[in-house]
Structures are given as structure tokens and as C-alpha cells.
Write an enzyme that holds these catalytic residues in place. Structure first.
Site, short mmCIF file in Angstrom:
data_model
loop_
_atom_site.label_atom_id
_atom_site.label_comp_id
_atom_site.label_asym_id
_atom_site.label_seq_id
_atom_site.Cartn_x
_atom_site.Cartn_y
_atom_site.Cartn_z
N THR A 37 -77.30 11.26 9.02
CA THR A 37 -77.68 11.10 7.61
C THR A 37 -79.03 10.39 7.51
O THR A 37 -79.86 10.71 6.66
CB THR A 37 -76.57 10.35 6.86
OG1 THR A 37 -75.39 11.16 6.92
CG2 THR A 37 -76.92 10.10 5.41
N CYS A 57 -69.12 16.57 13.87
CA CYS A 57 -69.34 16.04 12.53
C CYS A 57 -68.02 16.04 11.76
O CYS A 57 -67.85 15.31 10.81
CB CYS A 57 -70.39 16.87 11.81
SG CYS A 57 -70.07 18.62 11.93
N GLU A 116 -69.83 6.61 10.80
CA GLU A 116 -69.58 7.68 11.76
C GLU A 116 -69.80 7.13 13.17
O GLU A 116 -70.86 6.61 13.48
CB GLU A 116 -70.53 8.85 11.50
CG GLU A 116 -70.30 9.98 12.46
CD GLU A 116 -71.10 11.24 12.10
OE1 GLU A 116 -72.34 11.15 12.05
OE2 GLU A 116 -70.48 12.29 11.89
N LYS A 171 -86.05 23.84 16.98
CA LYS A 171 -86.22 22.64 17.81
C LYS A 171 -84.84 22.12 18.23
O LYS A 171 -84.13 21.50 17.47
CB LYS A 171 -86.98 21.53 17.10
CG LYS A 171 -87.45 20.50 18.13
CD LYS A 171 -87.56 19.09 17.63
CE LYS A 171 -86.31 18.32 17.52
NZ LYS A 171 -85.61 18.01 18.78
N GLU A 231 -76.74 19.38 7.04
CA GLU A 231 -75.36 19.17 7.45
C GLU A 231 -75.36 17.86 8.20
O GLU A 231 -75.89 17.79 9.31
CB GLU A 231 -74.93 20.36 8.31
CG GLU A 231 -73.45 20.62 8.22
CD GLU A 231 -72.73 20.06 9.40
OE1 GLU A 231 -72.40 18.85 9.35
OE2 GLU A 231 -72.51 20.80 10.35
N GLY A 283 -77.58 16.79 11.77
CA GLY A 283 -77.75 15.56 12.54
C GLY A 283 -77.32 14.37 11.71
O GLY A 283 -76.45 14.49 10.84
P1 NAI Z 1 -80.47 12.60 15.12
O1 NAI Z 1 -80.17 12.87 13.71
O2 NAI Z 1 -81.50 11.60 15.45
O3 NAI Z 1 -80.88 13.96 15.87
C1 NAI Z 1 -80.57 15.26 15.44
C2 NAI Z 1 -81.80 16.15 15.57
O4 NAI Z 1 -82.83 15.64 14.74
C3 NAI Z 1 -82.40 16.20 16.98
O5 NAI Z 1 -82.92 17.49 17.22
C4 NAI Z 1 -83.52 15.20 16.89
O6 NAI Z 1 -84.55 15.43 17.83
C5 NAI Z 1 -84.02 15.42 15.49
N1 NAI Z 1 -84.74 14.29 14.91
C6 NAI Z 1 -84.58 12.95 15.15
N2 NAI Z 1 -85.45 12.23 14.43
C7 NAI Z 1 -86.19 13.11 13.70
C8 NAI Z 1 -87.24 12.98 12.74
N3 NAI Z 1 -87.72 11.78 12.41
N4 NAI Z 1 -87.74 14.10 12.17
C9 NAI Z 1 -87.25 15.32 12.49
N5 NAI Z 1 -86.28 15.51 13.40
C10 NAI Z 1 -85.74 14.42 13.99
O7 NAI Z 1 -79.09 12.21 15.82
P2 NAI Z 1 -78.88 11.36 17.17
O8 NAI Z 1 -79.83 10.23 17.22
O9 NAI Z 1 -78.86 12.28 18.30
O10 NAI Z 1 -77.43 10.81 16.92
C11 NAI Z 1 -77.24 9.69 16.06
C12 NAI Z 1 -76.01 9.84 15.22
O11 NAI Z 1 -76.20 10.94 14.34
C13 NAI Z 1 -74.73 10.18 15.98
O12 NAI Z 1 -74.12 9.05 16.50
C14 NAI Z 1 -73.94 10.83 14.90
O13 NAI Z 1 -73.34 9.82 14.10
C15 NAI Z 1 -74.97 11.55 14.06
N6 NAI Z 1 -75.03 12.98 14.41
C16 NAI Z 1 -74.38 13.87 13.61
C17 NAI Z 1 -74.34 15.20 13.95
C18 NAI Z 1 -73.62 16.19 13.13
O14 NAI Z 1 -73.16 17.21 13.65
N7 NAI Z 1 -73.49 16.00 11.84
C19 NAI Z 1 -74.98 15.70 15.18
C20 NAI Z 1 -75.69 14.69 15.92
C21 NAI Z 1 -75.69 13.38 15.53
#
Ligand code: NAI
Ligand code: MG
Length: 501
Positions: free
Chosen positions: A253, A307, A404, A198, A273, A251
Site C-alpha cells: 500500500t 495478498c 499485513e 517491471k 492491487e 504490491g
Molecule cells: P513493494 O511494494 O516495495 O514492491 C512491489 C513492486 O513495486 C516491486 O516490483 C518493486 O520493485 C516495485 N517498487 C518498489 N518501490 C517502488 C517505487 N517507489 N516506485 C515504483 N515501483 C516500486 O513490496 P516489497 O517491498 O517487496 O514488500 C513489502 C510489503 O508489501 C510486503 O511485506 C507485503 O506486505 C506487501 N506486498 C504485497 C503484495 C501483494 O500481493 N498485495 C505483493 C508484495 C508485497
């Protein structure tokens, strides 16, 4: 088609974009979502639509999981390790062949500069398929010399076998859309798993193109399924699905916690991660020119949306003024624009939401009394631009020093002693990476042991390789992707006893 680009759009990319509305890849077929819904993929440099994509939800995820299970129990299991290697190598060759097109797609949908896409995302994706292409014939068990105390003198043959975990759900973010997909698919496939991928809702396109290339590489139907959709619907359905054996997630935390909760139902294996708030520590005895470059790259690579962003820079006090001002001056000269324009040095953030989030942090920094030395506002144009931003006079407890930000915003702080900087560097809930700059080899190694982070870079920053493990301490997650360590993540060990008496 976007009008923001100064470079030619590759004809293969034009042909791909004309397939809009793009469908889901399930069981080797391209299918609309069960609901018939689609969502928009857009160019973050303009906010304008570039394609529509079928929007997967629970029903589609369920179909994809069934297809993955069928492939796992069928043709995929019958393929020999040597044949699997050939498929992975063909995938690497195809990504390499289409590198220009894929780099443009990545830049168009994510906003990253074409230069970074070409020098980073694409070669690393190829390298990952090549690296894991070597593994299938080398994943094996061991014989174990067992002794059974309650059966003296008895003889057994005992051996271990490494088997696939099964159906893997991969939920990935938007910052390196293709690379994140490949980083999960290559080891998962090398180990013989089937995958439901996904991609992030902001960047669904390169995963779909990758799906096409994997079929062309000869991957049997259903071994990889691609289901773009939103986190709360498609992502949550995958994380909770009772027939998914493992989730690999990158994604926030916050969502990482939800993934753990959702895994409890059928005790899924989980690797995470998550975020970071990484320290980049510069000692006065460092090669200051190299350190200055490392400070800049560490935070501003990929618009700060990594990240591993070196978002807290600690500089030994005697060199602080010099380095913080050099960084601020350099930040002011960065040329922002659409990623596809080869002159662009920094593209837009990925989304309106991310821009708002990052600007919110900048406001918080100002309000808490940090001093703005560069940037601090949106960039020109309709796109989601934020100017590279440098703060000094930051206190460790401030929001901008703890949370972050995931954007081009750095806090630069002076320090006086090794003990002090170690304790401050370790003073957040995260522990993903750290950078150290010094010519003193003892100090570097002593410090690398005291820093709580999964990756430590000494006199370098933002280096990754297919063979080097990647993952975090503390709330930056658990499990190690890449290298032989991912083979542990994507296999399970079976212990076999044979009575020889
Ligand atoms: P997110 O954690 O919401 O999204 C990452 C992935 O998780 C996407 O594919 C999203 O569709 C999916 N997702 C979201 N909610 C979910 C749920 N309840 N169940 C299963 N999957 C779910 O990240 P977002 O909202 O795009 O960004 C928010 C913050 O997260 C950023 O500002 C950053 O601080 C952090 N982040 C960290 C990343 C990393 O590489 N460690 C990458 C992206 C975001
Ligand atoms: Mg989110």
C-alpha cells in the site's frame, strides 16, 4: 547452480540459467542495461546466487517505453483481432509445453514449493492466456439511441468503440512472479496495448523466460518489453514516465500511494492491487474439517506471502479451543525445505528482508502479549525460513492484527456474535478478501453483503480463476483484474457521432 534440490533440474532450465548475465528485453532485442550494471538473482532456500540480470534504470525504461510506443503505432495495431487471438493461444500452448521448466524456475527463484508452482502458478498462467485469447474478437462497442433536446427531430448515428489504453506499465511483486506477469500481460495484449513489464527485483527470471516465449509465440517486437530492476529506480521511472498511459501495480500500500502520486504528472490511468489483512470466519455450525483445512491453506499457502492471506481467523467461541489447537498442531508438523524438493511442504520466504520483516512482527506479537502456540522463529539452514506461526490471545488493536505481515503468521481469535464479528472483520484499513464457513445459507449470504471486501469465499478459500474479478475495497486498492472487468481496465471508450440529417 543450487545444490539444495533433490529433484533434477530440467535441461531447458539449465540452458536458460547458463544465459547469465541475462539481458533486458527491449523492442524485441536482448540488451544490456545502459549503465552496464547487473544484479544477482538468488535461491532463497540457500541465499546463493543462481544468475546475474541486467539492472534497468531510467534510461532503459525510457528506451522500453519508446519501443512499446513504436510497436503500438506499428505492427501491433495492424494485426487483426483474430491474429491477436492466435498469438495469445500460442503463448498459452508454449507456457503449457514448458510448464515443468517454468515451475522449477519459479520454485528456484521464489522459494515456493514445486507442488504449488505446478498445481497453481502454471495452470493458472496457461488458463489466463487461454481465457484472454478468446477476447480480442469479442471486444466491441455499442450503438446508442441518442436524442438531442436542442435539435428536435434530428437524426444521428451514435456508436462506441473500445480502443487500447496505449502503453501500459506493469509493476509486479515477487510472490507469484510468472502468474502476476501473465495476469497483466494477457488482458493488456488482448485489448491491443503494448506493455513495459517491471518484475520485482527479488524474482526477475521467469518474466525474462516469459519474454522469450512471447517472442516465440509471434508477438511483434516491442509489444512486450521486460525491464528487471529496483523499485526506486526502474519502477519509479516507469510510474512517472510521461509517455506511459496506464500503470497496473500490485504490491505494498505504501508504494501504491507513490504510484498514485507519480501518475499525476500525465494523469495516467492507474489500477492497484495492494495489501490485505483478511478475515477468515468460522462459525460453530460449519463443516469443521473443511474449515480447519481452509484455515491452514488460507494462511500458509505460498508461505503466507499472498495478498489474500487469511491472517485473522475468527472462530465462534464454542469451537475456538478445538480449532486453534488443531491448527497449531498441524503447523508444527509442516516439513520445511527447499521448494524444489518434492517432499517439502513449505519453502523459504523470498528474501532476507522479508524474513526480517516477518520475524519483527512475531516479536511485536509476543511483546504485545499474544500467546505463541506454534512456530515463532526462523527455520533451520541458511535460507530465509520462518516456521509456520500461530498466535492466540490476540487483541484487535495489536500490530499483528492490523498490519499485513506477508508471512506464515496467523492470529486466531474467538467471537460470540454475528454483529461483533462483522465489525471486527471490517476493522482494518484493508478490504481485499474474506472467508466465511457455515452451513447456514442465509447467514452466509447476509454476511457476505456486510463484509467490506472485493472477494468473499463461502466454505472455501484461496480460489481464483481467469474469469472471476479480483481486487480490493478500501486501502486494498482499486480496479478489478481478471475476467471481463480487466477488459474495462485495459481499454478506453470512444463515443462517435455521425450526423444523418
Ligand atoms: P513493494 O511494494 O516495495 O514492491 C512491489 C513492486 O513495486 C516491486 O516490483 C518493486 O520493485 C516495485 N517498487 C518498489 N518501490 C517502488 C517505487 N517507489 N516506485 C515504483 N515501483 C516500486 O513490496 P516489497 O517491498 O517487496 O514488500 C513489502 C510489503 O508489501 C510486503 O511485506 C507485503 O506486505 C506487501 N506486498 C504485497 C503484495 C501483494 O500481493 N498485495 C505483493 C508484495 C508485497
Ligand atoms: Mg518495498
Amino acid at each position: 547452480m543450487t545444490t539444495t534440490t533433490a529433484s533434477e533440474i530440467h535441461s531447458d532450465l539449465q540452458a536458460f540459467l547458463r544465459k547469465s548475465p541475462h539481458k533486458l528485453l527491449i523492442g524485441g532485442q536482448w540488451l544490456p542495461a545502459a549503465s552496464g550494471k547487473t544484479f544477482e538473482a538468488y535461491d532463497p532456500a540457500t541465499g546463493e546466487a543462481i544468475a546475474r540480470v541486467a539492472e534497468a534504470a531510467a534510461e532503459d525504461v525510457d528506451r522500453a517505453v519508446k519501443a512499446a510506443r513504436a510497436a503500438l503505432d506499428g505492427p501491433w495495431a495492424k494485426m487483426s483481432p483474430a491474429e491477436r487471438e492466435r498469438v495469445l493461444h500460442r503463448a498459452a500452448d508454449l507456457i503449457e509445453k514448458h510448464a515443468e521448466e517454468l515451475a522449477q524456475l519459479e520454485s528456484l527463484n521464489n522459494g515456493k514449493t514445486i507442488r504449488e508452482a505446478k498445481s497453481g502458478d502454471l495452470p493458472l498462467s496457461v488458463a489466463l492466456f487461454r481465457y484472454y485469447g478468446g477476447w480480442p474478437t469479442k471486444i466491441h462497442g455499442e450503438t446508442v439511441p441518442v436524442s438531442v433536446p436542442y435539435y428536435p427531430g434530428a437524426k444521428f448515428l451514435h456508436y462506441t468503440v473500445r480502443e487500447p489504453v496505449g502503453v501500459v506499465g506493469a509493476i509486479i511483486p515477487w510472490n507469484f512472479p510468472l502468474l502476476m506477469a501473465v495476469e497483466r500481460l494477457a488482458p493488456a495484449l488482448a485489448c491491443g496495448n503494448a506493455v513495459v513489464l517491471k518484475p520485482a527485483e527479488q524474482t526477475p527470471l521467469s518474466a525474462l523466460r516469459l519474454g522469450e516465449l512471447l517472442l516465440e509465440a509471434g508477438l511483434p517486437e516491442g509489444v512486450v518489453n521486460v525491464v528487471p530492476g529496483f523499485g526506486e529506480t526502474a519502477g519509479a521511472a516507469l510510474a512517472a514516465h510521461p509517455d506511459v498511459d496506464k500503470i497496473t501495480f500490485t504490491g505494498s500500500t505504501e508504494v501504491g500511494r507513490k504510484i498514485i502520486q507519480a501518475s499525476a504528472g500525465n494523469i495516467k490511468k492507474v489500477s492497484l492491487e495492494l495489501g490485505g489483512k483478511s478475515p477468515n470466519i468460522v462459525f460453530a455450525d460449519a463443516d469443521l474439517e473443511a474449515a480447519a483445512k481452509g484455515m491452514f491453506m488460507g494462511i500458509f499457502y505460498n508461505q503466507g506471502q499472498t495478498c489474500s492471506a487469511g491472517s485473522r481467523v475468527f472462530v465462534e467461541r464454542s469451537k475456538f479451543e478445538e480449532l486453534v489447537h488443531a491448527l497449531a498442531e498441524r503447523a508444527k508438523t509442516v516439513r520445511q525445505g527447499p521448494g524444489l524438493d518434492p517432499r517439502t511442504q513449505m519453502g523459504p520466504l523470498v528474501s532476507e528482508e522479508q524474513k526480517r520483516r516477518v520475524l519483527g512482527y512475531i516479536e511485536a506479537g509476543k511483546k504485545e502479549g499474544a500467546k505463541l502456540l506454534a512456530g515463532g522463529e526462523s527455520g533451520a539452514g541458511k535460507g530465509y525460513f520462518v516456521k509456520p506461526t500461530v498466535f492466540s490471545e490476540v487483541k484487535d488493536g495489536m500490530k499483528i492484527a492490523q498490519e499485513e505481515i506477508f508471512g506464515p503468521v496467523v492470529s486466531v481469535m474467538p467471537f460470540d456474535s454475528v454483529d461483533e464479528v462483522v465489525s471486527r472483520a471490517n476493522g482494518t484499513p484493508y478490504g481485499l478478501v474474506a472467508g466465511l464457513w457455515t452451513k447456514d445459507i442465509k447467514k452466509a449470504h447476509q454476511l457476505s453483503q456486510r463484509i467490506k471486501a472485493g472477494v468473499v469465499w463461502i466454505n472455501c478459500y484461496q480460489f481464483v480463476d481467469a474469469a472471476a474479478p479480483w481486487g480490493g475495497y478500501k486501502q486494498s486498492g482499486y480496479g478489478r483484474e481478471k475476467g471481463q472487468y480487466a477488459v474495462d481496465l485495459y481499454t478506453q471508450l470512444k463515443s462517435v457521432w455521425v450526423d444523418l440529417n
